[in-house]
Design a protein around this motif. Sequence first.
Motif, PDB file in Angstrom:
ATOM      1  N   GLY A 283       0.811  -1.214   0.000  1.00 13.33           N
ATOM      2  CA  GLY A 283       0.000   0.000   0.000  1.00 13.33           C
ATOM      3  C   GLY A 283       0.841   1.259   0.000  1.00 13.33           C
ATOM      4  N   LEU A 284       1.927   1.254   0.768  1.00 14.53           N
ATOM      5  CA  LEU A 284       2.820   2.418   0.804  1.00 14.53           C
ATOM      6  C   LEU A 284       3.425   2.679  -0.570  1.00 14.53           C
ATOM      7  CD1 LEU A 284       4.720   1.784   4.171  1.00 14.53           C
ATOM      8  CD2 LEU A 284       3.038   3.581   3.718  1.00 14.53           C
ATOM      9  N   ILE A 285       3.826   1.616  -1.268  1.00 17.42           N
ATOM     10  CA  ILE A 285       4.459   1.774  -2.584  1.00 17.42           C
ATOM     11  C   ILE A 285       3.431   2.212  -3.619  1.00 17.42           C
ATOM     12  CG2 ILE A 285       5.604   0.548  -4.454  1.00 17.42           C
ATOM     13  CD1 ILE A 285       7.023  -1.135  -2.369  1.00 17.42           C
ATOM     14  N   SER A 286       2.275   1.565  -3.642  1.00 16.90           N
ATOM     15  CA  SER A 286       1.264   1.880  -4.656  1.00 16.90           C
ATOM     16  C   SER A 286       0.766   3.315  -4.531  1.00 16.90           C
ATOM     17  CB  SER A 286       0.090   0.903  -4.545  1.00 16.90           C
ATOM     18  OG  SER A 286      -0.529   0.994  -3.268  1.00 16.90           O
ATOM     19  N   ALA A 287       0.736   3.848  -3.291  1.00 13.50           N
ATOM     20  CA  ALA A 287       0.283   5.219  -3.105  1.00 13.50           C
ATOM     21  C   ALA A 287       1.279   6.227  -3.667  1.00 13.50           C
ATOM     22  CB  ALA A 287       0.045   5.488  -1.615  1.00 13.50           C
ATOM     23  N   ARG A 288       2.531   5.814  -3.826  1.00 14.35           N
ATOM     24  CA  ARG A 288       3.580   6.724  -4.289  1.00 14.35           C
ATOM     25  C   ARG A 288       4.077   6.402  -5.698  1.00 14.35           C
ATOM     26  NH1 ARG A 288       3.558   6.141   1.013  1.00 14.35           N
ATOM     27  NH2 ARG A 288       4.353   7.797   2.396  1.00 14.35           N
ATOM     28  N   LEU A 289       3.614   5.324  -6.274  1.00 13.15           N
ATOM     29  CA  LEU A 289       4.139   4.875  -7.558  1.00 13.15           C
ATOM     30  C   LEU A 289       3.802   5.835  -8.689  1.00 13.15           C
ATOM     31  CD1 LEU A 289       5.785   2.509  -8.627  1.00 13.15           C
ATOM     32  CD2 LEU A 289       3.651   1.319  -9.146  1.00 13.15           C
ATOM     33  N   ALA A 290       2.613   6.430  -8.648  1.00 18.08           N
ATOM     34  CA  ALA A 290       2.193   7.315  -9.733  1.00 18.08           C
ATOM     35  C   ALA A 290       3.116   8.532  -9.835  1.00 18.08           C
ATOM     36  CB  ALA A 290       0.746   7.766  -9.522  1.00 18.08           C
ATOM     37  N   THR A 291       3.495   9.091  -8.697  1.00 23.53           N
ATOM     38  CA  THR A 291       4.380  10.264  -8.715  1.00 23.53           C
ATOM     39  C   THR A 291       5.719   9.933  -9.353  1.00 23.53           C
ATOM     40  OG1 THR A 291       3.344  11.194  -6.737  1.00 23.53           O
ATOM     41  CG2 THR A 291       5.565  11.952  -7.277  1.00 23.53           C
ATOM     42  N   THR A 292       6.296   8.794  -8.961  1.00 24.32           N
ATOM     43  CA  THR A 292       7.589   8.397  -9.527  1.00 24.32           C
ATOM     44  C   THR A 292       7.463   8.097 -11.016  1.00 24.32           C
ATOM     45  OG1 THR A 292       8.301   7.493  -7.391  1.00 24.32           O
ATOM     46  CG2 THR A 292       9.457   6.720  -9.347  1.00 24.32           C
ATOM     47  N   ALA A 293       6.384   7.442 -11.409  1.00 24.48           N
ATOM     48  CA  ALA A 293       6.187   7.128 -12.833  1.00 24.48           C
ATOM     49  C   ALA A 293       6.075   8.402 -13.662  1.00 24.48           C
ATOM     50  CB  ALA A 293       4.942   6.262 -13.006  1.00 24.48           C
ATOM     51  N   TRP A 294       5.320   9.381 -13.178  1.00 26.51           N
ATOM     52  CA  TRP A 294       5.204  10.662 -13.883  1.00 26.51           C
ATOM     53  C   TRP A 294       6.559  11.349 -13.976  1.00 26.51           C
ATOM     54  CZ3 TRP A 294       1.546  13.442 -16.473  1.00 26.51           C
ATOM     55  CH2 TRP A 294       0.236  12.948 -16.468  1.00 26.51           C
ATOM     56  N   LEU A 295       7.290  11.352 -12.885  1.00 27.12           N
ATOM     57  CA  LEU A 295       8.590  12.022 -12.861  1.00 27.12           C
ATOM     58  C   LEU A 295       9.568  11.382 -13.836  1.00 27.12           C
ATOM     59  CD1 LEU A 295      10.621  14.013 -11.630  1.00 27.12           C
ATOM     60  CD2 LEU A 295      11.017  12.359  -9.794  1.00 27.12           C
ATOM     61  N   VAL A 296       9.661  10.057 -13.823  1.00 31.25           N
ATOM     62  CA  VAL A 296      10.586   9.355 -14.712  1.00 31.25           C
ATOM     63  C   VAL A 296      10.183   9.549 -16.174  1.00 31.25           C
ATOM     64  CG1 VAL A 296      11.439   7.084 -15.396  1.00 31.25           C
ATOM     65  CG2 VAL A 296      11.275   7.673 -12.979  1.00 31.25           C
ATOM     66  N   ALA A 297       8.889   9.447 -16.463  1.00 25.00           N
ATOM     67  CA  ALA A 297       8.426   9.602 -17.849  1.00 25.00           C
ATOM     68  C   ALA A 297       8.716  11.002 -18.375  1.00 25.00           C
ATOM     69  CB  ALA A 297       6.927   9.306 -17.929  1.00 25.00           C
ATOM     70  N   LEU A 298       8.443  12.008 -17.570  1.00 25.92           N
ATOM     71  CA  LEU A 298       8.689  13.386 -18.009  1.00 25.92           C
ATOM     72  C   LEU A 298      10.181  13.661 -18.173  1.00 25.92           C
ATOM     73  CD1 LEU A 298       7.339  16.048 -18.692  1.00 25.92           C
ATOM     74  CD2 LEU A 298       7.404  16.664 -16.269  1.00 25.92           C
ATOM     75  N   ALA A 299      10.989  13.176 -17.225  1.00 32.36           N
ATOM     76  CA  ALA A 299      12.435  13.363 -17.330  1.00 32.36           C
ATOM     77  C   ALA A 299      12.998  12.631 -18.542  1.00 32.36           C
ATOM     78  CB  ALA A 299      13.116  12.884 -16.052  1.00 32.36           C
TER      79      ALA A 299
ATOM     80  N   ALA B 264      14.895  16.112  -2.573  1.00 34.00           N
ATOM     81  CA  ALA B 264      15.163  17.553  -2.696  1.00 34.00           C
ATOM     82  C   ALA B 264      13.879  18.356  -2.875  1.00 34.00           C
ATOM     83  CB  ALA B 264      16.113  17.800  -3.863  1.00 34.00           C
ATOM     84  N   PHE B 265      12.929  17.820  -3.638  1.00 37.22           N
ATOM     85  CA  PHE B 265      11.686  18.534  -3.918  1.00 37.22           C
ATOM     86  C   PHE B 265      10.530  18.085  -3.024  1.00 37.22           C
ATOM     87  CE2 PHE B 265      14.079  19.258  -7.795  1.00 37.22           C
ATOM     88  CZ  PHE B 265      13.749  20.556  -8.134  1.00 37.22           C
ATOM     89  N   GLN B 266      10.835  17.231  -2.045  1.00 37.93           N
ATOM     90  CA  GLN B 266       9.807  16.760  -1.106  1.00 37.93           C
ATOM     91  C   GLN B 266       8.615  16.137  -1.836  1.00 37.93           C
ATOM     92  OE1 GLN B 266      10.079  16.913   2.490  1.00 37.93           O
ATOM     93  NE2 GLN B 266      12.161  17.169   1.733  1.00 37.93           N
ATOM     94  N   LEU B 267       8.917  15.253  -2.778  1.00 35.39           N
ATOM     95  CA  LEU B 267       7.873  14.570  -3.528  1.00 35.39           C
ATOM     96  C   LEU B 267       7.487  13.268  -2.824  1.00 35.39           C
ATOM     97  CD1 LEU B 267       9.252  14.995  -7.168  1.00 35.39           C
ATOM     98  CD2 LEU B 267       7.619  16.442  -5.952  1.00 35.39           C
ATOM     99  N   ASP B 268       6.219  12.938  -2.893  1.00 35.63           N
ATOM    100  CA  ASP B 268       5.739  11.710  -2.253  1.00 35.63           C
ATOM    101  C   ASP B 268       5.880  10.529  -3.216  1.00 35.63           C
ATOM    102  OD1 ASP B 268       3.895  12.817  -3.962  1.00 35.63           O
ATOM    103  OD2 ASP B 268       2.143  12.091  -2.853  1.00 35.63           O
ATOM    104  N   GLY B 269       7.130  10.218  -3.582  1.00 35.26           N
ATOM    105  CA  GLY B 269       7.393   9.145  -4.532  1.00 35.26           C
ATOM    106  C   GLY B 269       8.067   7.959  -3.881  1.00 35.26           C
ATOM    107  N   VAL B 270       8.344   6.951  -4.694  1.00 32.43           N
ATOM    108  CA  VAL B 270       8.965   5.727  -4.197  1.00 32.43           C
ATOM    109  C   VAL B 270      10.408   5.990  -3.777  1.00 32.43           C
ATOM    110  CG1 VAL B 270       9.602   3.366  -4.815  1.00 32.43           C
ATOM    111  CG2 VAL B 270       7.446   4.304  -5.607  1.00 32.43           C
TER     112      VAL B 270
END
Length: 316
Positions: free
Chosen positions: A90-106, A259-265
Amino acid sequence: MLRFLARRLTGSAVALLVSSFGVFGAMYLAPGDPVSFLIGNRGSTPELRAALRSQYRLDDPFLERYWRWLGSAVQGQFGESLLQRQSVSGLISARLATTAWLVALAFIVAVAVGVCVGVAAGRWPRRLLDDAVSVAVSASIATPAFVSAVLLISLFAVGTGWFPVFGSGSGSVVGRLHHLALPAVSLAIGWWALIAQTTRASIRSELGKEHVETALARGLSSGQVFRRHVLRNALIPISTSGGLTLAGLIAGTAIVETAFQLDGVGGLLISAVSGRDFPVVQAVVLLLVVAFALVNTAVDVLYTVLDPRVRLGSAA
């Protein structure tokens, strides 16, 4: 093609099995006792420590714990966080979307900038352009992600107020992109240079090939020759650097998210390592290994699409 893909998937599965054993074992070689972190500042008694070790089955044989953890991991279950008392999945799934967006955009930023700069420097090798690209590439490679994050926050978040300082945004796609723009650029700065270098070298190498000169002699325009004979053949090394870039972006999210205080994995991994939260660390690291394996498999499949000789050579 199916046989080639089956061989690659089998090799990835074996690599994942070996990596999972290393990930699980490394956690128990690390200094510190998870029971001590569970107890915290409370008074510790031998009975309490024994009860906690029994509750989390920390006294079971190593191989028994490993096979139990691996069987649960295959089903997507990684147990309970020692510190947050929540399901690790549950902890990972709640944060997975943020990391996926960040990696895809980068990744989009790194590939777009790297390929455009590399093609320009490779196709039109002028001294001034080449020197400018070399300086930009060297500066980007030499700048760590946390340094670029601080600079971008200072200039475009605190200084001008154009972008939010912290948070990943929510709701609309535009809002999320607005929040993740600076983190994505910070993450991509060190990687677009790799793609630019590879693209420039591949383009120049292909331009010097005999078949390119032959195509020009036959009357084909330089644009047709570049698209059909130069760029297509240069895509294999470019795709290799693209795969390395994607893997590197996934691994680098931890620094940028912190650094950006993102709720990611990545941020979750940093906090779990600091708190010796073994189940969370094991789950996130295994997830990263799976991501690397998938990226490598995708690059191998892309090779066969770009050049069927890769598949034929493997089959031989």
